[in-house]
Design a protein around this motif. Structure first.
Motif, mmCIF file in Angstrom:
data_model
loop_
_atom_site.group_PDB
_atom_site.id
_atom_site.type_symbol
_atom_site.label_atom_id
_atom_site.label_comp_id
_atom_site.label_asym_id
_atom_site.label_seq_id
_atom_site.Cartn_x
_atom_site.Cartn_y
_atom_site.Cartn_z
ATOM 1 N N ARG A 267 9.653 7.895 13.921
ATOM 2 C CA ARG A 267 9.508 6.826 13.234
ATOM 3 C C ARG A 267 9.442 5.783 13.819
ATOM 4 O O ARG A 267 9.748 5.028 13.190
ATOM 5 N N LEU A 299 7.311 -1.581 12.519
ATOM 6 C CA LEU A 299 6.277 -0.957 11.420
ATOM 7 C C LEU A 299 4.790 -1.084 11.964
ATOM 8 O O LEU A 299 3.751 -0.527 11.396
ATOM 9 N N ASN A 300 4.474 -1.796 12.595
ATOM 10 C CA ASN A 300 3.100 -1.569 12.794
ATOM 11 C C ASN A 300 2.918 -1.550 14.948
ATOM 12 O O ASN A 300 1.993 -1.656 15.308
ATOM 13 N N GLN A 415 8.551 -5.632 11.712
ATOM 14 C CA GLN A 415 10.100 -5.208 11.912
ATOM 15 C C GLN A 415 10.692 -4.276 10.558
ATOM 16 O O GLN A 415 10.419 -5.342 9.601
ATOM 17 N N ALA A 438 13.465 4.992 5.713
ATOM 18 C CA ALA A 438 13.051 4.705 6.804
ATOM 19 C C ALA A 438 11.009 4.800 6.485
ATOM 20 O O ALA A 438 10.221 4.343 6.716
ATOM 21 N N ASP A 439 11.952 6.296 6.120
ATOM 22 C CA ASP A 439 9.850 6.772 5.744
ATOM 23 C C ASP A 439 9.289 5.519 4.483
ATOM 24 O O ASP A 439 8.120 5.759 4.536
ATOM 25 N N GLN A 442 8.248 2.579 5.411
ATOM 26 C CA GLN A 442 7.103 2.973 6.128
ATOM 27 C C GLN A 442 5.660 2.416 5.592
ATOM 28 O O GLN A 442 4.513 2.049 5.235
ATOM 29 N N TYR A 445 5.330 -0.611 2.947
ATOM 30 C CA TYR A 445 4.215 -1.050 4.080
ATOM 31 C C TYR A 445 2.934 -1.014 4.733
ATOM 32 O O TYR A 445 1.897 -1.852 3.851
ATOM 33 N N ASN A 446 2.337 0.162 4.613
ATOM 34 C CA ASN A 446 1.608 0.985 4.439
ATOM 35 C C ASN A 446 0.679 -0.156 3.452
ATOM 36 O O ASN A 446 -0.454 0.171 3.435
ATOM 37 N N VAL A 496 1.106 5.774 11.237
ATOM 38 C CA VAL A 496 2.378 5.402 11.393
ATOM 39 C C VAL A 496 2.046 3.447 11.091
ATOM 40 O O VAL A 496 2.912 2.904 11.657
ATOM 41 N N TYR A 497 1.080 3.885 11.407
ATOM 42 C CA TYR A 497 0.636 2.492 12.322
ATOM 43 C C TYR A 497 -0.470 1.522 10.493
ATOM 44 O O TYR A 497 -1.096 0.328 10.913
ATOM 45 N N LYS A 536 6.879 12.141 3.269
ATOM 46 C CA LYS A 536 5.655 12.338 4.317
ATOM 47 C C LYS A 536 5.961 14.110 4.695
ATOM 48 O O LYS A 536 5.952 14.549 4.188
#
Length: 540
Positions: A267, A299-300, A415, A438-439, A442, A445-446, A496-497, A536
């Motif tokens: 992660r 995050l990236n 971040q 965190a999942d 992410q 953010y994605n 994850v990117y 996830k």
């Protein structure tokens, strides 16, 4: 654009003799930040409070570290830890002609902290839409550093803004406004060049650092999160190689001397949690029963190394004080250059250590692919609890190898600071709570969505999902089961990117997918009827 005023001397005096701070407290987090490299350290006191108003703090101090080699092979470092350190960072943008002490520079850029709210921006947009101009822009919008003054050696490319007439000039009177994220944001600009040799004693890197901190006020997990978009620009004209970025965090969870550290390479999270079940008061208010866990995540980007040091440790595992020691830590070595090893305290000779080198400390059960050891299976999970390490004043950091940062180039590092606490769980179980958050962070953010613009932009918790995915983990073939389909739906699988690696309409209650991607963590999102749900997926 900033209106010139006459109190230059007063402002310069305030800045020279005291740390200038700005707060960001739009949600359940109250943080203090400055533009001298100390992000959450308020006059040598803890500066990251959660819950807001409780007097309890997750983080005592945080800062960014940067290191690289110049064309001659010399290491250059910009790094620091606390407000009392000699500094490598200075408020304001890079000046090619050294105008840092010029009254015009001081008036325009110091203290290099700009806070603006989405509500003020919306009011600005509405006024322009109704009248075709803005007669009296809000001060936070008027003073936004959209352009740099070239006479002061400052690049014209500064803080991002929406340029309505595309003329490249920030002018809020004709409708231009700051381009931010979140419900409220704090923008910081720093440089490492005002002093030729900073606190670590090396030549400066010649970089300009922009930080957009932003928060969402919400009724879900986002209410406890702070996001940071970091932009690093090589303004100095020297090509930099072996460029490494790092984020350092002294996460004192309430009482400072009873903490553990860990990380999740899948992660890209480094975290701190309480070393026992009760967090006592110790110089600051403790969290009591079931204390939270706090993490910092990329995050990236991919976490290259994750490590720690302890204030009371023997010299080789203690705080860095020289450029060479910072460089060692940033490249996955101990303070004096010793190799990190899996097990024990990570130091060869400690109880429980193996002879297997590692890039990440205390991965626990969060590294099923053995990323930390180059796919070598050590045969056991390693964390501070299983190793019976004494808890202490842990300082953690994680790094990302960036390769080259040539003259004129820039990079973006995104971040988030994450928080997890379930009052019914122990301090150790709250690590898993934090990683579940965190999942969600992410996935949010994605998605690229902004909760202050889109009322449906809130990702549900995992317990509220309307679909299931099985088997999980999977070798690539899996099924999405949706008991009831009441609208047009689409499934997206995101890495994850933030890249969409699979997208397809959903027409059946059970949809089979054969995902031909590399092993790792992915997010499966079902979208429809103006909202979406995410879970996830682990690909083995």
């Amino acid at each position: 654009m900033k209106t010139i005023f006459t109190f230059i001397t007063v402002l310069a005096t305030v800045f020279s003799f005291g740390q200038v701070l700005e707060t960001l407290d739009k949600n359940n987090v109250s943080l203090a930040a400055s533009a001298d490299g100390h992000l959450f350290n308020a006059q040598a006191s803890a500066g990251y409070e959660v819950p807001k108003g409780s007097g309890k703090h997750l983080i005592f101090s945080q800062s960014l570290w940067f290191g690289a080699k110049d064309p001659s092979g010399q290491v250059r470092i910009a790094a620091q830890r606390y407000a009392g350190d000699s500094t490598d960072f200075f408020p304001g943008p890079y000046s090619s002609n050294g105008s840092y002490d010029d009254p015009g520079y001081i008036n325009e850029y110091i203290p290099a902290l700009w806070k603006v709210s989405k509500a003020d921006i919306d009011a600005h947009i509405n006024e322009y839409a109704s009248s075709g101009s803005v007669s009296n822009p809000h001060p936070t919008i008027l003073n936004w550093p959209g352009n740099g003054y070239q006479a002061l050696g400052v690049s014209p490319d500064q803080a991002p803004f929406v340029d309505l007439n595309s003329d490249g000039v920030y002018d809020p009177y004709v409708g231009d406004y700051p381009a931010i994220k979140g419900c409220e944001a704090l923008y910081i600009i720093m440089n490492d060049t005002k002093s030729a040799a900073g606190g670590t004693g090396t030549a400066s890197l010649g970089i300009e650092i922009h930080i957009l901190m932003y928060q969402y006020a919400s009724l879900d997990f986002l209410n406890d999160i702070t996001f940071m978009d970091i932009r690093v620009i090589n303004r100095g004209g020297t090509d930099l190689v072996d460029f490494v970025t790092a984020s350092y965090t002294d996460a004192d969870l309430g009482g400072f001397n009873d903490d553990y550290m860990g990380c999740d390479p899948m992660r890209n999270v480094v975290f701190t949690y309480n070393g026992d079940l009760y967090d006592e008061d110790n110089g600051s208010l403790g969290y009591g029963e079931g204390p939270p866990a706090v993490g910092v995540m990329y995050l990236n980007d991919t976490m290259s190394h994750a490590g720690y040091f302890t204030s009371t440790a023997v010299g080789t595992q203690s705080d860095p004080t020289t450029a060479a020691q910072y460089w060692n830590y940033m490249n996955g070595r101990w303070r004096f250059g010793d190799t990190w090893f899996f097990g024990g305290t990570g130091f060869l000779g400690s109880t429980g250590v193996t002879s297997i080198p590692t890039n990440h400390m205390f991965t626990g059960g969060y590294d099923p692919l053995n990323l930390s050891t180059g796919t070598v299976d050590p045969g056991f999970d390693w964390d501070e609890t299983t190793n019976n390490n004494p808890a202490g004043d842990r300082r953690m950091f994680f790094t990302a190898d960036q390769g080259k940062l040539l003259a004129g180039e820039e990079l973006q590092i995104h971040q988030a600071i994450i928080y997890g606490r379930d009052s019914t769980k122990t301090s150790f179980e709250n690590v898993d709570v934090m990683l579940e958050v965190a999942d969600l962070v992410q996935a949010f953010y994605n998605s690229g969505m902004d909760v202050c613009n889109d009322p449906f932009a809130s990702v549900s918790s995992l317990e509220e999902e309307l679909f299931s995915v099985f088997p999980n983990p999977t070798n690539g073939k899996f099924t999405i089961d949706i008991p009831t389909i009441t609208s047009e739906l689409r499934v997206e699988v995101i890495d994850v990117y933030g890249q969409i690696v699979y997208s397809s309409p959903i027409t059946e209650n059970e949809t089979q997918i054969d995902l031909k991607e590399s092993s790792g963590l992915y997010f499966v999102t079902v979208i429809g009827n103006g909202s979406y749900r995410t879970t996830k997926l682990m690909l083995e």
